[in-house]
Design an enzyme around this catalytic site. Sequence first.
Site, PDB file in Angstrom:
ATOM      1  CE  LYS A 171      76.395  51.940 -33.781  1.00  0.00           C
ATOM      2  NZ  LYS A 171      75.199  52.719 -33.676  1.00  0.00           N
ATOM      3  CD  GLU A 246      80.608  42.080 -20.352  1.00  0.00           C
ATOM      4  OE1 GLU A 246      79.685  41.258 -20.150  1.00  0.00           O
ATOM      5  OE2 GLU A 246      81.732  41.957 -19.835  1.00  0.00           O
ATOM      6  CB  CYS A 280      72.814  42.360 -20.036  1.00  0.00           C
ATOM      7  SG  CYS A 280      73.840  43.618 -19.335  1.00  0.00           S
ATOM      8  CD  GLU A 379      69.525  39.259 -23.390  1.00  0.00           C
ATOM      9  OE1 GLU A 379      69.992  39.512 -24.506  1.00  0.00           O
ATOM     10  OE2 GLU A 379      70.053  39.618 -22.332  1.00  0.00           O
TER      11      GLU A 379
HETATM   12  P1  NDP Z   1      72.511  45.164 -31.323  1.00  0.00           P
HETATM   13  O1  NDP Z   1      73.513  44.172 -30.902  1.00  0.00           O
HETATM   14  O2  NDP Z   1      72.090  45.166 -32.729  1.00  0.00           O
HETATM   15  O3  NDP Z   1      73.006  46.638 -30.985  1.00  0.00           O
HETATM   16  C1  NDP Z   1      74.093  46.971 -30.157  1.00  0.00           C
HETATM   17  C2  NDP Z   1      74.997  47.985 -30.864  1.00  0.00           C
HETATM   18  O4  NDP Z   1      75.623  47.346 -31.988  1.00  0.00           O
HETATM   19  C3  NDP Z   1      74.241  49.183 -31.427  1.00  0.00           C
HETATM   20  O5  NDP Z   1      75.040  50.338 -31.301  1.00  0.00           O
HETATM   21  C4  NDP Z   1      74.067  48.788 -32.874  1.00  0.00           C
HETATM   22  O6  NDP Z   1      73.819  49.849 -33.749  1.00  0.00           O
HETATM   23  C5  NDP Z   1      75.404  48.137 -33.157  1.00  0.00           C
HETATM   24  N1  NDP Z   1      75.432  47.303 -34.356  1.00  0.00           N
HETATM   25  C6  NDP Z   1      74.397  46.695 -34.988  1.00  0.00           C
HETATM   26  N2  NDP Z   1      74.827  46.048 -36.096  1.00  0.00           N
HETATM   27  C7  NDP Z   1      76.169  46.247 -36.159  1.00  0.00           C
HETATM   28  C8  NDP Z   1      77.186  45.838 -37.080  1.00  0.00           C
HETATM   29  N3  NDP Z   1      76.922  45.102 -38.148  1.00  0.00           N
HETATM   30  N4  NDP Z   1      78.448  46.229 -36.851  1.00  0.00           N
HETATM   31  C9  NDP Z   1      78.747  46.966 -35.769  1.00  0.00           C
HETATM   32  N5  NDP Z   1      77.827  47.410 -34.890  1.00  0.00           N
HETATM   33  C10 NDP Z   1      76.550  47.040 -35.062  1.00  0.00           C
HETATM   34  O7  NDP Z   1      71.250  45.015 -30.375  1.00  0.00           O
HETATM   35  P2  NDP Z   1      69.790  45.657 -30.557  1.00  0.00           P
HETATM   36  O8  NDP Z   1      69.808  47.054 -30.100  1.00  0.00           O
HETATM   37  O9  NDP Z   1      69.277  45.415 -31.936  1.00  0.00           O
HETATM   38  O10 NDP Z   1      68.954  44.786 -29.538  1.00  0.00           O
HETATM   39  C11 NDP Z   1      68.524  43.483 -29.920  1.00  0.00           C
HETATM   40  C12 NDP Z   1      68.579  42.532 -28.755  1.00  0.00           C
HETATM   41  O11 NDP Z   1      69.907  42.479 -28.247  1.00  0.00           O
HETATM   42  C13 NDP Z   1      67.760  42.933 -27.543  1.00  0.00           C
HETATM   43  O12 NDP Z   1      66.432  42.584 -27.679  1.00  0.00           O
HETATM   44  C14 NDP Z   1      68.462  42.171 -26.466  1.00  0.00           C
HETATM   45  O13 NDP Z   1      68.027  40.834 -26.472  1.00  0.00           O
HETATM   46  C15 NDP Z   1      69.909  42.233 -26.862  1.00  0.00           C
HETATM   47  N6  NDP Z   1      70.630  43.336 -26.186  1.00  0.00           N
HETATM   48  C16 NDP Z   1      71.411  43.034 -25.140  1.00  0.00           C
HETATM   49  C17 NDP Z   1      72.039  44.036 -24.438  1.00  0.00           C
HETATM   50  C18 NDP Z   1      72.898  43.752 -23.286  1.00  0.00           C
HETATM   51  O14 NDP Z   1      73.130  44.630 -22.470  1.00  0.00           O
HETATM   52  N7  NDP Z   1      73.443  42.580 -23.162  1.00  0.00           N
HETATM   53  C19 NDP Z   1      71.866  45.441 -24.773  1.00  0.00           C
HETATM   54  C20 NDP Z   1      71.027  45.667 -25.927  1.00  0.00           C
HETATM   55  C21 NDP Z   1      70.447  44.637 -26.586  1.00  0.00           C
HETATM   56  P3  NDP Z   1      72.321  50.439 -34.007  1.00  0.00           P
HETATM   57  O15 NDP Z   1      72.354  51.755 -33.407  1.00  0.00           O
HETATM   58  O16 NDP Z   1      72.149  50.507 -35.464  1.00  0.00           O
HETATM   59  O17 NDP Z   1      71.350  49.511 -33.384  1.00  0.00           O
END
Ligand code: NDP
Length: 477
Positions: A171, A246, A280, A379
């Site tokens: 996903k 991660e 990140c 972050e």
């Molecule tokens: P999320 O953690 O929400 O998204 C990461 C993935 O998880 C996406 O594919 C998302 O789907 C999915 N997801 C969301 N909710 C669920 C759930 N209940 N069960 C399973 N999977 C789920 O991060 P965001 O994209 O909303 O970003 C928000 C913040 O997260 C950023 O501002 C940043 O601070 C941090 N972040 C950190 C990253 C890193 O590399 N460490 C990468 C991205 C974000 P969907 O497509 O619906 O979003």
Amino acid sequence: MVQKNLIDGEWIAGSEAFRNINPSDTNDVVGEYARASAEDARAAIAAAKAAFPAWSRSGILERHAILRKTADEILARKDELGKLLSREEGKTLAEGIGETVRAGQIFDFFAGECLRLAGEVLPSARPNIGVEITREPVGVVGIITPWNFPIAIPAWKIAPALCYGNTVVFKPAELVPGSSWAIVDILHRAGLPKGVLNLVMGKGSVVGQAMLDSPDIHAITFTGSTGTGKRVALASVEHNRKYQLEMGGKNPFVVLDDADLNVSVEAAVNSAFFSTGQRCTASSRLIVTEGIHDRFVAAMGERMKGLVIDDALKAGTQIGPVVDESQLNQDTDYIAIGRQEGAKLAFGGELLKRATPGFYLQPALFTEATNAMRISREEIFGPVASVIRVKDYDEALTVANDTPFGLSSGIATTSLKHATHFKRNAEAGMVMVNLPTAGVDFHVPFGGRKGSSHGSREQGRYAAEFYTTVKTAYTLA
Ligand code: NDP
């Protein structure tokens, strides 16, 4: 044309579709993608479960050939795929092509690993008994990826999962489905048997949640926010499954009095602002000792004046837009928070207008920040960094380690003594000396400590820890 989900070897349309929007130009629709339902996710999991017995026993040459072919096609199409990536995520074309090449290299690396699967043969503690230690695939692996590395993160999870004989339900982030769809299409055409790799694009709260709730997923690898990471962990404990997280970082970059000023500024600008700060491994805490502080801040200001922030695809752009409106709001909220907390916004932080409507933000540098401020602890995930002034190396190291996170830590110094001490004592999974905190190789372990990561490392040969389970067999001679 709507790009479909791949379930059990068939491209499935689903009842809804969503649009992929270019953050450099919100009038530009990159494509339309089928939105999977929870039912679709369950069908994908069932397909992966059914495909597992045959794939887990497939020959290493078959796996090698598929991963090798995938690597070749990704590398041959790097300009086109890099452009797609930059168009959907907003990182510059050079960064998009660079990330695509890295994805190709990752598939190439794991194509090779298929041919190097090995175990151990040991004598038993008892006479006339032999012991064999082998690695077997875990089963159905759930892969949930974020939007900030649309092709590299899917590659570094899918390639080892398939290499070691697992089947996959994947996903991607809903914001960036294009690059993920492209690599699944390439793998499918490279000859993967049906059900081995399933793509379910759609909402995390629906598709991702259906994956977390399924007892038939044996391992989940996740990259994203701390909040969602916790949900993955809790659900995985419930199902007694393996999981790997991660999550974020609040990575420090220390600049010591003896540092080369140019090296420090280049590394700091790269760490804090390249890829729009959406890594990140980005550094948002620049911890600078007194003797170089004022020169460093002035040089950062000069360097930041010259940064070109524009459409990701335009020649000469150094920093593309923020990925979407909600992330832009998060960035500007933190800029407001930093001011309220008493840090000084020394440079940037303004919204910018460009030829097309997009989410353009001038990189922001705070000075006079403390490590207790929210801008130093949470972050932000945007082009926003703070300078924290410290007395000496010892205080710099203490401040660097004073964070809930522990992904990457950097230092700029010409002192071998301090560099060596920092490498040993930085509480992080990765340490960089005179290099940006971001920017890592594809063939060595990636991951962090404390609140940044959970589980074994990703990438390189260390990936085997997560994607396999160890068996110990005893035989009477
Ligand atoms: P999320 O953690 O929400 O998204 C990461 C993935 O998880 C996406 O594919 C998302 O789907 C999915 N997801 C969301 N909710 C669920 C759930 N209940 N069960 C399973 N999977 C789920 O991060 P965001 O994209 O909303 O970003 C928000 C913040 O997260 C950023 O501002 C940043 O601070 C941090 N972040 C950190 C990253 C890193 O590399 N460490 C990468 C991205 C974000 P969907 O497509 O619906 O979003």
